[in-house]
Design an enzyme around this catalytic site. Structure first.
Site, short mmCIF file in Angstrom:
data_model
loop_
_atom_site.label_atom_id
_atom_site.label_comp_id
_atom_site.label_asym_id
_atom_site.label_seq_id
_atom_site.Cartn_x
_atom_site.Cartn_y
_atom_site.Cartn_z
CG HIS A 233 7.97 7.74 26.05
ND1 HIS A 233 8.66 8.50 25.13
CD2 HIS A 233 6.65 7.90 25.76
CE1 HIS A 233 7.80 9.10 24.32
NE2 HIS A 233 6.57 8.76 24.68
CG ASP B 259 2.39 6.44 24.21
OD1 ASP B 259 3.29 7.29 24.39
OD2 ASP B 259 1.91 6.20 23.09
CG HIS C 195 7.20 6.16 21.04
ND1 HIS C 195 6.46 5.31 21.86
CD2 HIS C 195 6.64 7.39 21.21
CE1 HIS C 195 5.49 5.98 22.45
NE2 HIS C 195 5.58 7.25 22.08
NE ARG D 199 -1.01 9.28 22.14
CZ ARG D 199 -0.35 9.39 23.28
NH1 ARG D 199 0.97 9.48 23.29
NH2 ARG D 199 -1.00 9.42 24.43
#
Length: 266
Positions: free
Chosen positions: A99, A101, A242, A257
């Site tokens: 995917h 983000d 990723h 993150r």
């Protein structure tokens, strides 16, 4: 003397990815270092800046702000006191699928930065794939077809659990987006958020979407990262996808993150 003099770069795969050493981000960096890192990022799509364990949450946010506007996730909470800094836990079905983000947003993030804090003894690698190559190596007829298509992206079940209306996390984007800086085209559909092609039913869309997802997963387009505590990995959300390898055996895995706001895909 600029820190760029000591900065060392090593390619990590033929498709994408580079390792950067010789820089201490917790001590602060000047504009020349950020410019050099930004150029390497555009070239390699994924950068691992090693040895950043001494960065505090505020250090990470301050460094991220050098790259653009820090964005706050629409339904996953930030770490208390640090808006825009999220704690990423053990692998789950959403993170284990290929995917990009939050592509269900009107303007998905331009890039993300993930800092490894606690890692399992083994497992929990993250893989990145070049969506440039996934598009560029398709046949010319299929590329021409995809260039004219759009796809509907929807948020995961977490959005509903957070009380968001479906319309608030549903967007239509081009199937192939043009990178706003490099000008290269990249495949922009993914298994987490893409529901169907615009104007097509879910059933009609499924065979072609599954074929495209399989192209993203091709091993020759992938770099697999084995984490070390203190690795700060920056990736381009506009031209990569990723997926996490879910083989931690239940051991603790914590990463922090930050995402940087992007533009509307075109």
């Amino acid at each position: 003397m600029s820190a760029t003099v000591n900065l060392k770069v090593e390619r990590l795969s033929s498709a994408l990815g580079a390792l950067v050493t010789g820089v201490d981000l917790a001590s602060g960096v000047d504009g020349a270092v950020v410019d050099r890192l930004r150029a390497l990022f555009l070239e390699h799509q994924v950068l691992c800046i090693r040895g950043q364990a001494s960065m505090s949450p505020q250090d990470q946010l301050d460094f991220a702000a050098e790259w653009g506007e820090v964005s706050v996730h629409p339904y996953v909470p930030s770490i208390e006191g640090y808006p825009g800094l999220m704690k990423i836990y053990d692998p789950n079905p959403v993170t284990q699928r290929w995917h990009a983000d939050t592509t269900h947003a009107a303007c998905p993030p331009a890039l993300s930065m993930l800092l490894a804090r606690t890692l399992p003894p083994i497992g929990g690698d993250t893989m990145w794939s070049s969506a440039y190559l996934a598009y560029e190596n398709l046949g010319p007829g299929l590329r021409a077809t995809l260039d004219g298509l759009r796809a509907v992206h929807k948020g995961t079940e977490l959005a509903g659990a957070a009380g968001l209306d479906t319309g608030a996390v549903t967007q239509t984007h081009p199937v192939v987006r043009t990178h706003p800086v490099t000008g290269r085209k990249a495949l922009f559909v993914n298994g987490d958020y893409t529901e169907r092609f615009d104007g097509w039913s879910v059933e009609e869309s499924a065979p072609l979407l599954e074929y495209l997802y399989a192209q993203v997963a091709r091993s020759e387009y992938v770099y697999r990262h084995r984490w070390q505590v203190g690795d700060l990995v920056i990736w381009d959300n506009r031209c990569t996808q990723h997926a996490v390898v879910g083989d931690t055996g239940g051991a603790e895995r914590v990463l922090h993150r930050v995402t940087i706001a992007g533009d509307r895909p075109a």
